[in-house]
Design an enzyme around this catalytic site. Structure first.
Site, mmCIF file in Angstrom:
data_model
loop_
_atom_site.group_PDB
_atom_site.id
_atom_site.type_symbol
_atom_site.label_atom_id
_atom_site.label_comp_id
_atom_site.label_asym_id
_atom_site.label_seq_id
_atom_site.Cartn_x
_atom_site.Cartn_y
_atom_site.Cartn_z
ATOM 1 N N ARG A 1 124.151 14.937 -34.573
ATOM 2 C CA ARG A 1 123.281 14.131 -33.717
ATOM 3 C C ARG A 1 124.131 13.072 -33.029
ATOM 4 N NH1 ARG A 1 120.596 10.931 -36.159
ATOM 5 N NH2 ARG A 1 120.924 11.392 -38.345
ATOM 6 N N TYR B 1 123.653 21.583 -30.645
ATOM 7 C CA TYR B 1 123.567 21.276 -32.075
ATOM 8 C C TYR B 1 122.111 20.998 -32.479
ATOM 9 C CZ TYR B 1 123.368 18.819 -36.387
ATOM 10 O OH TYR B 1 122.981 18.456 -37.639
ATOM 11 N N CYS C 1 121.625 11.366 -48.203
ATOM 12 C CA CYS C 1 121.508 10.660 -49.496
ATOM 13 C C CYS C 1 120.734 11.506 -50.504
ATOM 14 C CB CYS C 1 120.834 9.308 -49.319
ATOM 15 S SG CYS C 1 121.922 8.041 -48.666
ATOM 16 N N ARG D 1 125.213 23.567 -41.517
ATOM 17 C CA ARG D 1 123.790 23.583 -41.884
ATOM 18 C C ARG D 1 123.276 24.965 -42.245
ATOM 19 N NH1 ARG D 1 120.790 18.534 -41.472
ATOM 20 N NH2 ARG D 1 122.362 17.064 -40.810
ATOM 21 N N ASP E 1 112.196 16.448 -45.438
ATOM 22 C CA ASP E 1 112.766 15.554 -44.413
ATOM 23 C C ASP E 1 111.747 14.674 -43.694
ATOM 24 O OD1 ASP E 1 115.143 14.680 -43.054
ATOM 25 O OD2 ASP E 1 114.522 15.823 -41.299
ATOM 26 N N HIS F 1 110.468 9.462 -42.143
ATOM 27 C CA HIS F 1 111.639 10.257 -42.544
ATOM 28 C C HIS F 1 111.611 10.394 -44.075
ATOM 29 C CE1 HIS F 1 116.326 10.685 -42.092
ATOM 30 N NE2 HIS F 1 115.741 11.845 -42.205
ATOM 31 N N SER G 1 119.931 9.645 -44.022
ATOM 32 C CA SER G 1 120.507 10.989 -43.923
ATOM 33 C C SER G 1 121.652 11.122 -44.928
ATOM 34 C CB SER G 1 121.056 11.225 -42.514
ATOM 35 O OG SER G 1 120.046 10.994 -41.569
ATOM 36 N N LYS H 1 113.602 15.860 -35.124
ATOM 37 C CA LYS H 1 113.773 14.400 -35.018
ATOM 38 C C LYS H 1 113.102 13.854 -33.755
ATOM 39 C CE LYS H 1 116.420 14.340 -38.683
ATOM 40 N NZ LYS H 1 115.904 13.838 -39.956
HETATM 41 C C1 OXD Z 1 119.263 13.954 -40.588
HETATM 42 C C2 OXD Z 1 118.807 15.347 -40.744
HETATM 43 O O1 OXD Z 1 120.298 13.726 -39.943
HETATM 44 O O2 OXD Z 1 117.782 15.536 -41.439
HETATM 45 O O3 OXD Z 1 118.595 13.053 -41.106
HETATM 46 O O4 OXD Z 1 119.418 16.261 -40.176
HETATM 47 MN MN MN Z 2 116.760 13.751 -41.917
#
Ligand code: OXD
Ligand code: MN
Length: 589
Positions: free
Chosen positions: A69, A197, A250, A370, A277, A226, A248, A206
């Site tokens: 991102r 991406y 964690c 991913r 998420d 989130h 993100s 997002k």
């Molecule tokens: C993030 C994701 O970056 O879920 O939070 O991809």
């Molecule tokens: Mn996320």
């Protein structure tokens, strides 16, 4: 496909702009999806993996300059700058449209434009919202077919309604200098250009489900967060639901798919995943807060996913999955990433498409590589995953990566204090040297990169919501990442986090005591069950240490928080400024 005037008018406008050779509507049928996979394999966008070992799985590689991102190129374009706030990049909408229209002009000449009608949340659910994404990438189409509910039934559900989120994505030249991820919340519009991406181009995730949805939620009186959603089943078969927001990377996916330690498994405890998420939350007719996961798949980070950290995620990716930027094992046409196991493939191609030898010391998979996997393939997917009404939430957990400051777990005094705890969320880099503190990045509610409007208004909305939920969830904070003098994590984490979840639910039930401290209610150390953890070196004294509160560290943290509040400016709600004053006063006492 549809006679919806708003859809057709917008489509004609966008066609005139990007000038595709062909337009293809995505209907969600097996036949069409299969044909698109075949086409993507033929043109090199996808590589088909071993059909015996990884049935219906594919590998994709992004451009080397396009792997994550791009927050510095992500914009919230509201007519007034203050409505986007100090934590978002802003540009005047007219100026941005002009700039973008120039970039999109003719960008699909010689290409096909795919029209993807999709629903965030189950089609027809009271939570559901509809979007249409236009894209020139088959990779995007195939990912959206996993991550959302997409196809003709969505257009049928939309009918003549002009209320849908418009998304336009063009790959163009994957030019970093002209890459833009732009939201026009007042127009229900998202525009993404020069990226391929996932986080920048799967516009349902997002861009819609957090940035646009948070803006809508503020207007309409609900929450777009989130957060993961999990259900914890006890031996009596009762399931209680918890939401948790972590920044993100964690461990949201790991917690959402947790496997209880053997001691609890034997007794019949289970954890069910509703989402990993994003959560959309509304007040239900019973006065409780209800949540759905608006997504239909997982877009998870591959490196570090293994049989110990997350066996359920690993099993979810064994079929119907699109892998992005991982290692290809050319001996058997399977995939590999760092942290999967200790045996990297002997003959392999790295994420850049180059021959790769693990002994080179270079990473084979990109750290942000991913998997896009089907939620219903997850062995622990909740039976309520498709429930259009969602699940009732008992507890909300905030958390971050704090080497020293935050204890293993604590509970807020009440809703407003809980909002304060969420607003104070931060994650820090782990410090190598003893006693040194890492760099703190404030990330309130894990929403810093995802809030589609002024963060001050967002906090005020959370405070407001507290007055509208008669039976509100209790709010907690956790920290799995405290380190010892050598920088090693003290708490074993992963499945053992269940022990902390049980204390949290006991607090919700009023069956566990707590110790009142300046930061909130802490467990009595003996109330965190450590049976079976002796071999990991966990004793009651270690738990006492994990629960210690160092006022000087917290006062330092409060200073950083005040600076952050000041940056947000005059839309900071008084309730949180008062909370901060009271917090400092308690610490100084
Ligand atoms: C993030 C994701 O970056 O879920 O939070 O991809
Ligand atoms: Mn996320």
């Amino acid at each position: 496909m549809t006679t919806n005037k708003a859809v057709l008018t917008w489509l004609e406008e966008m066609k005139a702009l990007v000038k595709p050779d062909k337009v293809v509507w995505i209907d969600g049928s097996k036949e069409q999806t299969e044909a698109l996979r075949a086409e993507a394999c033929a043109n090199g966008e996808l590589i088909k993996l071993n059909p015996e070992k990884l049935p219906n799985c594919y590998l994709h590689r992004t451009a080397v300059n396009d792997v994550a991102r791009v927050e510095n190129r992500t914009f919230i374009c509201t007519s007034k700058k203050e409505d986007a706030g100090a934590t978002n990049n802003w540009c005047d909408p007219k100026e941005m449209y002009d700039k973008l229209y120039k970039l999109y002009d003719g960008s699909m000449v010689g290409r096909t434009m795919y029209v993807i009608p999709y629903s965030m949340s189950v089609v027809g659910s009271p939570f559901a919202k509809i979007g249409i994404e236009l894209t020139d990438s088959i990779y995007v189409v195939l990912n959206m077919l996993i991550m959302t509910r997409a196809g003709q039934n969505v257009l049928d559900a939309l009918g003549d309604n002009p209320d849908f989120v418009k998304g336009l994505h063009a790959r163009k030249d994957i030019d970093e200098e002209n890459r833009y991820i732009v939201h026009f919340p007042e127009d229900n519009t998202i525009m993404s250009v020069n990226s391929g991406y996932g986080g920048n181009v799967l516009l349902g995730k997002k861009c819609f489900a957090l940035r646009i949805a948070s803006y809508l939620a503020h207007k309409e009186g609900w929450l777009a967060e989130h957060m993961l959603i999990l259900g914890l089943e006890n031996p009596q078969g009762e399931i209680r639901y918890i939401c948790a927001a972590f920044p993100s990377a964690c461990g949201k996916t790991n917690l959402a798919m947790l496997i209880p330690p053997e001691l609890y498994r034997k007794q019949g405890y289970k954890v069910w995943c509703v989402g990993d998420d994003i959560a959309w939350l509304r007040v239900g007719p019973d006065g409780r807060l209800w949540a759905v996961n608006p997504e239909n798949g997982f877009f998870g980070v591959a490196p570090g996913t293994n049989l110990k950290s997350n066996p359920n995620a690993l099993r979810t990716t064994e079929r119907d999955t699109i892998f992005t930027n991982v290692v290809l094992n050319t001996d058997d046409n399977t995939v590999w990433w760092e942290g999967l196991n200790k045996t990297p493939p002997v003959h392999a191609v790295n994420w850049k498409g180059e021959p790769w030898d693990a002994s080179s010391g270079e990473k084979g998979a990109h750290p942000n590589s991913r998997f896009t996997a089907v939620a219903e393939n997850c062995p622990c997917i909740s039976s309520e995953f498709n429930n259009p009404q969602g699940v009732p939430i008992d507890a909300i957990i905030f958390g971050g990566r704090r080497a020293k400051t935050a204890p293993l777990v604590y509970q807020s005094f009440d809703w407003n204090h809980g909002v304060f705890v969420g607003s104070a969320m931060a994650s820090e880099t782990t410090a190598a040297a003893a006693g040194a503190v890492g760099v703190v990045r404030r990330d309130p509610m894990a929403m810093l990169p995802f809030c589609g409007y002024n963060m001050g208004d967002y906090f005020a909305h959370w405070i407001q919501m507290g007055t509208k939920i008669p039976h509100a969830p209790k709010i907690f904070n956790v920290n799995w990442f405290r380190t010892d003098a050598e920088g090693h994590f003290i708490w074993p984490g992963f499945g053992d986090n269940m022990r902390v979840l049980l204390w949290i639910l006991a607090r919700c039930d009023g069956t566990a005591d707590a110790v009142e401290t300046p930061i909130g209610y802490l467990p009595v150390p003996e109330d965190i069950n450590i049976e079976g953890l002796e071999s990991e070196g966990i004793t009651v004294d270690v738990i006492r240490d994990l629960l210690s509160v160092d006022s000087s560290l917290w006062l330092e943290d409060a200073k950083g928080l005040r600076e952050f509040y000041n940056k947000i400016g005059d839309r900071m709600p008084k309730e949180l400024l008062d909370q901060l004053d009271a917090f400092e006063a308690r610490l100084k006492k």
